[in-house]
Design a protein around this motif. Structure first.
Motif, PDB file in Angstrom:
ATOM      1  N   GLY A  45       0.821  -1.208   0.000  1.00  0.00           N
ATOM      2  CA  GLY A  45       0.000   0.000   0.000  1.00  0.00           C
ATOM      3  C   GLY A  45       0.851   1.251   0.000  1.00  0.00           C
ATOM      4  N   PHE A  46       2.087   1.130   0.479  1.00  0.00           N
ATOM      5  CA  PHE A  46       3.013   2.261   0.474  1.00  0.00           C
ATOM      6  C   PHE A  46       3.694   2.393  -0.889  1.00  0.00           C
ATOM      7  CE2 PHE A  46       4.581   3.279   5.084  1.00  0.00           C
ATOM      8  CZ  PHE A  46       3.320   3.756   5.382  1.00  0.00           C
ATOM      9  N   SER A  47       3.742   3.603  -1.399  1.00  0.00           N
ATOM     10  CA  SER A  47       4.607   3.925  -2.533  1.00  0.00           C
ATOM     11  C   SER A  47       5.993   4.260  -1.987  1.00  0.00           C
ATOM     12  CB  SER A  47       4.053   5.136  -3.276  1.00  0.00           C
ATOM     13  OG  SER A  47       4.096   6.293  -2.435  1.00  0.00           O
ATOM     14  N   LYS A  48       6.927   4.530  -2.876  1.00  0.00           N
ATOM     15  CA  LYS A  48       8.253   4.923  -2.409  1.00  0.00           C
ATOM     16  C   LYS A  48       8.192   6.241  -1.646  1.00  0.00           C
ATOM     17  CE  LYS A  48      12.992   5.904  -3.887  1.00  0.00           C
ATOM     18  NZ  LYS A  48      13.970   5.924  -4.983  1.00  0.00           N
ATOM     19  N   SER A  49       7.392   7.183  -2.135  1.00  0.00           N
ATOM     20  CA  SER A  49       7.293   8.459  -1.427  1.00  0.00           C
ATOM     21  C   SER A  49       6.627   8.273  -0.065  1.00  0.00           C
ATOM     22  CB  SER A  49       6.515   9.483  -2.266  1.00  0.00           C
ATOM     23  OG  SER A  49       5.207   9.027  -2.545  1.00  0.00           O
ATOM     24  N   ASP A  50       5.664   7.355   0.046  1.00  0.00           N
ATOM     25  CA  ASP A  50       5.068   7.050   1.349  1.00  0.00           C
ATOM     26  C   ASP A  50       6.121   6.480   2.288  1.00  0.00           C
ATOM     27  OD1 ASP A  50       2.497   7.780   0.489  1.00  0.00           O
ATOM     28  OD2 ASP A  50       2.076   5.770  -0.247  1.00  0.00           O
ATOM     29  N   PHE A  51       6.916   5.548   1.765  1.00  0.00           N
ATOM     30  CA  PHE A  51       7.990   4.956   2.565  1.00  0.00           C
ATOM     31  C   PHE A  51       8.911   6.048   3.105  1.00  0.00           C
ATOM     32  CE2 PHE A  51      12.448   3.630   2.640  1.00  0.00           C
ATOM     33  CZ  PHE A  51      12.415   2.572   3.533  1.00  0.00           C
ATOM     34  N   LEU A  52       9.289   6.988   2.247  1.00  0.00           N
ATOM     35  CA  LEU A  52      10.228   8.028   2.655  1.00  0.00           C
ATOM     36  C   LEU A  52       9.601   9.031   3.617  1.00  0.00           C
ATOM     37  CD1 LEU A  52      12.008   8.632  -0.771  1.00  0.00           C
ATOM     38  CD2 LEU A  52      12.970   7.520   1.262  1.00  0.00           C
ATOM     39  N   ARG A  53       8.287   9.096   3.653  1.00  0.00           N
ATOM     40  CA  ARG A  53       7.615   9.986   4.601  1.00  0.00           C
ATOM     41  C   ARG A  53       7.307   9.311   5.933  1.00  0.00           C
ATOM     42  NH1 ARG A  53       4.080  11.196   0.031  1.00  0.00           N
ATOM     43  NH2 ARG A  53       4.686  13.158  -0.940  1.00  0.00           N
TER      44      ARG A  53
END
Length: 782
Positions: free
Chosen positions: A350-358
């Motif tokens: 469910g996480f995108s890369k940008s979600d992961f980084l946030r």
């Protein structure tokens, strides 16, 4: 209180000086005071002479000083500092304290915008005050309509506590002390540090791939899904399409500690091939029961786990020795491993890369939560008997200016705040779930979006749990996060939330009233307030207990920071298994720093962790979920002196007990076969934590495996000897039996990686693979 001048260098503005206002400055200051943006100063209708006279009075006043901030002879801001105790309007509004310093600031006109200019001007003023008096409490009374300054104040650490009337001016009263200012400016600086987003590098991937392949073999052999054979000092594991060889150490609990650099893979033609853990599971998956969508989902989780490992390898470069001296939040974000037993432990589907980084805990970024207003007809607030009601609770969570802002937003919609409960949500949850799945609730205004809060949070290893970085004394916040991770959709049940504070009160009373637990400094961190939203569309009985019922709920948990002395340190217990990029352990660093022998240090650790859990079982039939991420250790001089147990509401259980419970607490009653009850220690502590800890200590030659388990045995025997009142229970449940049932975690995840345990019958979901020899059996240690 006052000073003549102060110089500092600011990150974006450069070197500036704050000095006393001179009459020669007034021609410039007067032009500022006439600007529309300066109307809150109430002087824009005055003549220049009247302004000059007013500031001459300030210059002559021993309790009120005026300053300017300048750079290269250019004036940047006007500043006033005054003693609130000598101001008649302020003394009528509140009781001033000894070190209170009142402050006003007016910035120069914004003719050429400068990055973070207003923040850094305020930063300069506060630095000058605290440099002159570290005990100062800075007081502000901004106009109630000056929203920009409210926001700026809060970014620098001010808390607005009440409304006050100063003549014709309606204002907020706000305060800031040095610790809050230092923390907020540090957070601001951290927010500006760019992340290295190019972390999936070939060298990192090779390391992560080797590490995960080693772990996979260790765990699959441990759970008897693969067989390891020792041939001439080398281990071999046959798999689909070939075999692995490696050097390693056979240990208790069917564990092989693999020497990772020695791991090799050969195909069926005996040709060595590169390690590829994804290919391994693609080939081996069907034999493990993984096919179709479940196999694809598992491969996605493995890929995400590998990518996370690459990020840690690239960015988390602090040595174990250095990390062992840092604070809890630095340690939380630096952990090298997720749950040690699960192979795919950082899936977060469910996480995108940008979600992961946030939002990923290993990134350690700070973010704000979203606040919504939930109508009382569909939202329930529950709280502990030991803590205040909703109004007092929410007043502690939100600044007064923010509460007023939210109230005004509702009023603009012809809605009344008294009909609603203010409820936080994870920003990912709002963006990806609530704004879509709850669209009908938003349309009906049973749910109203209000916007971001003020405080910055940091995700913990338990990714739904958030630490308040802006105000570390505030409670932890746990929110629903509908991502798939380690066999569960990480929501929060509204039904569970309704009784969570009552369960926590019952557990807290049980633990706090037990003299044995009190003596070991074992504390249950209470989840003392909850909110749960009932989305009527998904509450229909025909739908069952789906993840849609768990999309919007939250709880607040006690924060142990307020119990910490200056010579004490908190750490997640998971840190005992942490290895830095050079393979050095944190447990080894603490051992070295403590000056104790390994045996004595372990005795201290067992006394605050193992013995309380053993006692809870034997004395109360009470069990927890005591893995590393669920427990905070308190250290003094690098030695464990206490423990805080977390996740009470969802994880605590009373096993096969006839104890009468209040109706609201009965959910914790669990029935299971009697022979499985001690698995709460044997599986959760021995197999899922000590198995990895002893491997590290033996690898570093700090203790032998025999000595480790002997130390465990001696600790429990000493406890039993000191607690004769429980002798019958000790006989009934033999801690030193020869073996115990082998409960397997990866078998659960492989069997159903979307919901690996039936929460209505967790004991019935367990997967077994024969038995394990008890490493503390009386046949071994007498």
């Amino acid at each position: 209180m006052y000073f003549s001048s102060f110089s500092t260098t600011l990150e974006h503005t450069g070197k500036v000086t704050i000095r006393l206002l001179q009459p020669t400055d007034m021609s410039i200051i007067c032009t500022w005071l006439k600007q529309p943006y300066a109307h809150f100063w109430g002087m824009n209708t005055q003549t220049e002479q009247q302004m000059c006279n007013a500031y001459q009075d300030i210059i002559s006043n021993t309790h009120h000083h005026a300053y300017v901030i300048e750079q290269n002879n250019e004036l940047l801001a006007l500043v006033e500092l005054y003693d609130p105790a000598q101001d008649s309007l302020m003394t009528a509004a509140y009781k001033a304290q000894k070190h209170d310093v009142g402050m006003h600031i007016l910035l120069s006109p914004n003719t050429s915008p400068k990055r973070h200019f207003s923040f850094e001007m305020m930063q300069c003023v506060l630095q000058s005050i605290f440099a002159n008096n570290a005990a100062a409490r800075v007081v502000v009374e901004p106009d109630i309509a000056n929203n920009k300054i409210h926001t700026l104040n809060k970014r620098l650490g001010f808390v607005h506590t009440q409304h006050i009337q100063l003549g014709k001016k309606q204002a907020y009263l706000g305060f800031c002390e040095k610790a809050a200012f230092d923390r907020h400016t540090q957070l601001f600086a951290q927010m500006l540090i760019p992340l290295n987003t190019d972390y999936v590098k070939h060298s990192h991937w090779q390391w992560a791939n080797r590490h995960l392949q080693s772990k996979a073999l260790t765990e699959l052999v441990h759970e008897r899904l693969l067989i390891a054979e020792q041939i001439n000092q080398t281990w071999q594991v046959n798999v689909e399409g070939g075999y692995f060889t490696f050097s390693g150490r056979a240990m208790a609990l069917n564990h092989i500690d693999i020497d990772e650099p020695s791991l090799c893979f050969y195909n069926s033609s005996d040709e060595q091939k590169p390690l590829d853990v994804l290919r391994f599971f693609s080939m081996q998956g069907p034999l493990l029961g993984l096919t179709g969508e479940r196999l694809a989902t598992y491969l996605e989780e493995l890929n995400a786990t590998l990518a996370s490992a690459c990020f840690k390898r690239e960015n988390n470069t602090t040595s174990a020795e250095q990390l062992a001296q840092q604070g809890l939040q630095q340690i939380e974000s630096a952990m090298s491993e997720g749950h040690p037993a699960f192979i795919a432990n950082n899936g977060r589907i469910g996480f995108s890369k940008s979600d992961f980084l946030r939002y990923a805990p290993e990134v350690g970024k700070h973010f704000k939560v979203i606040w919504l207003a939930a109508h009382k007809s569909v939202c329930t607030f529950a709280h502990s008997k030991y803590f205040a009601d909703y109004e007092s609770h929410i007043n502690g969570e939100l600044d007064l200016t923010t509460r007023d802002h939210f109230s005004a937003a509702l009023k603009n919609k012809n809605l009344n705040l008294d009909d609603y409960l203010l409820m936080p949500a994870h920003p990912w949850q709002w963006q990806n779930k609530l704004s879509v799945v709850f669209a009908n609730e938003l349309a009906s205004e049973r749910l109203v979006y209000l916007g971001q809060g003020d405080d910055l949070y940091q995700a913990q290893q338990s990714i739904r749990t958030l630490y308040n970085s802006s105000h570390p004394h505030k409670p932890y916040l746990k929110v629903a996060l509908s991502i798939l991770n380690m066999g569960f959709m990480r929501g929060l049940s509204r039904a569970y939330m309704a009784v969570t504070p009552l369960i926590n009160d019952w557990v807290f009373d049980k633990v706090s009233q037990d003299t044995q637990l009190k003596a070991t400094n074992f504390v249950a961190l209470r989840e003392y307030a909850t909110l749960g939203y009932a989305h009527h569309t998904f509450e229909q009985s025909a739908l069952g207990d789906t993840a849609y019922r768990k999309m919007f709920a939250c709880l607040w948990r006690e924060n142990p920071n307020h119990n910490l002395n200056s010579d004490e340190q908190l750490t997640t217990m998971a840190a005992l298994l942490h290895l830095d990029n050079n393979g050095q352990s944190m447990v080894g660093a603490w051992l070295d720093q403590s000056g104790l022998s390994t045996n004595n240090w372990l005795q201290a650790y067992f006394n605050v962790y193992l013995i309380p859990l053993v006692h809870c079982f034997y004395a109360h039939k009470l069990v927890f979920m005591p893995h590393g991420e669920n427990l905070i250790l308190k250290l003094k001089n690098s030695v464990p002196v206490g423990a805080y147990m977390k996740d009470i509401g969802e994880e605590v259980a009373l096993l096969n007990s006839d104890e009468q419970l209040p109706e609201s607490v009965k959910r914790i009653h669990i029935t299971m076969p009697k022979e499985h009850e001690l698995l709460s220690i044997f599986t959760d502590v021995f197999d899922c934590f000590f198995r990895y800890l002893v491997a590290i200590l033996v690898r570093e030659k700090r203790i032998t495996e025999h000595e480790f388990w002997q130390c465990v045995s001696q600790s429990v025997k000493a406890y039993q000897h000191a607690t004769p009142a429980l002798n019958e229970r000790f006989k009934e449940y033999d801690f030193f039996s020869d073996e115990f049932a082998h409960s397997c975690l990866n078998r659960l995840q492989l069997g159903n990686n979307k919901q690996m345990v039936d929460l209505a019958d967790p004991a019935g979901s367990l997967q077994f693979a024969g038995s394990l020899n008890n490493p503390v059996a009386s046949s071994l240690y007498g």
